[in-house]
Design an enzyme around this catalytic site. Structure first.
Site, PDB file in Angstrom:
ATOM      1  N   SER A  73       0.800  -1.233   0.000  1.00 54.86           N
ATOM      2  CA  SER A  73       0.000   0.000   0.000  1.00 54.86           C
ATOM      3  C   SER A  73       0.823   1.268   0.000  1.00 54.86           C
ATOM      4  CB  SER A  73      -0.949   0.007   1.203  1.00 54.86           C
ATOM      5  OG  SER A  73      -2.027  -0.882   0.992  1.00 54.86           O
ATOM      6  N   LYS A  76       0.377   3.478  -2.892  1.00 57.55           N
ATOM      7  CA  LYS A  76      -0.748   4.412  -2.966  1.00 57.55           C
ATOM      8  C   LYS A  76      -0.283   5.873  -2.897  1.00 57.55           C
ATOM      9  CE  LYS A  76      -4.562   1.563  -1.176  1.00 57.55           C
ATOM     10  NZ  LYS A  76      -4.035   0.326  -0.593  1.00 57.55           N
ATOM     11  N   SER A 138      -6.475   3.367   3.871  1.00 61.05           N
ATOM     12  CA  SER A 138      -5.795   2.561   2.844  1.00 61.05           C
ATOM     13  C   SER A 138      -6.795   1.734   2.052  1.00 61.05           C
ATOM     14  CB  SER A 138      -4.734   1.650   3.468  1.00 61.05           C
ATOM     15  OG  SER A 138      -3.823   1.215   2.494  1.00 61.05           O
ATOM     16  N   LYS A 246       2.326   6.448   5.010  1.00 55.54           N
ATOM     17  CA  LYS A 246       1.572   5.232   4.736  1.00 55.54           C
ATOM     18  C   LYS A 246       2.283   3.988   5.246  1.00 55.54           C
ATOM     19  CE  LYS A 246      -1.553   4.196   2.334  1.00 55.54           C
ATOM     20  NZ  LYS A 246      -1.597   3.040   3.234  1.00 55.54           N
TER      21      LYS A 246
END
Length: 417
Positions: A73, A76, A138, A246
């Site tokens: 993730s 992202k 997320s 993140k």
């Protein structure tokens, strides 16, 4: 070339291991940070890691930072970068909405069993909710909704993501989807994750705030009570000044995290990857950030307009062009100079060719400490250099050929030893 006296005076608190070396011919041009093997005093359980200073770009620590890995993730960041760029350009607004398709719902939503913001099938979701759903929760469904809304499908959007990071200078990262779910084309390095984080902080301060929000109450139309999503970044509550970015996790690659923190007006960016569980991921990131804040400080190396050195010019009306920084030159170095030695070198792709204009960026000053902290500071021409005569060009050509012959002979000799 810098004299011994000048070299030593640049670092009054630091004894140099060698003179500042002027690399004249055949040196690869450095346009940003340099990858060097690091085995510093800090040790981490992370398989890949990097710690950089936001303001100077100095590399305080790195471990296999150029290995391509599955970023999960953390990829992202590129998804959000594409959104932020369109928001900044006015192509999108926070009030615009995208439709939740069945593909987005099944692949990234509740039925997928992955991290989701539970965007309801067939509903229109605002860009602001999607940004928060991706940055805070997320949400894979939110990322796919954005991809379909902007590009029509995940594959087309992944190409946009790759083009986006190429546009900011990332050369290795590739993407196969907007979520970070397993895909053979989903690859990034710790270094490029950190550089992407730095870019988002610098270019989109008005949107960076979403990474630091602790809670996202999401209430789509038709739902009586909002979902209460809490930020997955454990560093936000660690008391170390963290304000984003993140986490990431895949079975194939382990646990990772990219985060930024500020202490005493200094911002650091950390990436750790390949860890066994959430607890170790948090601990390693916190330890690395605290180590960086405790052990490094800025040192003044050159005053504004002070000449740093010179670079060789081929075929110019001068053999060398003098170099200086853009204002004062500082370097982030360990706080205990008695335990450190520095090496410094001027690096450029040379010899340079005229015409060269005052203010042109033509070289880099690289300063490395014993602890393997690396600073790379751009250097600029301090004067104009025009094209020289035919005679000068011929002389320089012979000089270059002679230098290369000597270098080849030295290389052959070393291979035989």
């Amino acid at each position: 070339m810098l004299s011994a006296r000048t070299s030593m005076s640049l670092f009054a608190n630091y004894p140099l291991t060698a003179l500042v070396r002027l690399l004249v011919i055949g040196v690869t041009c450095l346009v940003c940070m340099v990858a060097v093997a690091v085995a510093g005093p800090f040790q981490t359980k992370a398989k890949q890691a990097i710690l950089i200073d936001y303001d100077t770009g100095a590399i305080l620590f790195q471990k296999k930072a150029d290995d391509l890995v599955s970023p999960a993730s953390m990829s992202k960041l590129a998804t959000l970068g594409v959104i932020f760029e369109r928001l900044k350009k006015g192509i999108l607004t926070m009030e615009d909405t995208f439709l939740v398709s069945e593909h987005a719902w099944r692949t990234g939503g509740a039925p997928s069993g992955t991290s989701a913001m539970f965007a309801p099938l067939g509903k229109q979701i605002s860009i602001e909710d999607l940004v928060q759903g991706i940055a805070i929760q997320s949400g894979n469904d939110g990322a796919i909704v954005v991809a379909e809304g902007i590009a029509g499908n995940e594959g087309a959007f992944a190409k946009i993501m790759t083009d986006y990071v190429r546009g900011i200078g990332l050369e290795k990262s590739t993407f196969g989807n907007p979520t970070g779910l397993p895909h053979p084309d989903q690859r990034m390095t710790a270094r490029e994750i950190a550089l992407l984080a730095k870019h988002l902080i610098k270019e989109y301060p008005e949107y960076y705030k979403y990474f630091g929000m602790r809670k996202f109450p999401f209430q789509p139309k038709g739902r009586r009570r909002p979902y209460a999503f809490f930020n997955r970044n454990p560093l936000l509550a660690a008391g170390i000044g963290a304000d984003g970015l993140k986490t990431g996790h895949l079975k194939e690659s382990g646990y990772g995290l990219v985060a930024s923190a500020v202490q005493n007006d200094q911002r650091l960016i950390v990436v750790v990857h390949g860890l066994d569980n959430k607890r170790v991921r948090k601990n390693e990131a916190v330890k690395l950030l605290n180590w960086g804040f405790r052990n490094f400080t800025n040192y003044d190396l050159y005053e504004p307009d002070e000449i740093v050195g010179a670079a060789r010019v081929w075929g110019g009306d001068k053999f060398y062009v003098q170099l200086k920084g853009d204002g004062a030159i500082k370097a982030l170095l360990p706080k205990e100079p008695a335990k450190q030695r520095l090496t410094a070198e001027i690096v450029y792709n040379g010899p340079l060719k005229p015409p060269i204009r005052k203010g042109d960026r033509v070289a880099m000053l690289r300063v490395t400490s014993t602890s393997k902290a690396v600073n790379n500071v751009p250097l600029y021409a301090a004067e104009d250099v025009e094209e020289g005569s035919i005679v000068r060009q011929g002389f320089d050509s012979l000089a270059v050929m002679a230098w290369r012959w000597v270098a080849d002979q030295a290389s052959d000799l070393l291979e035989k030893i």
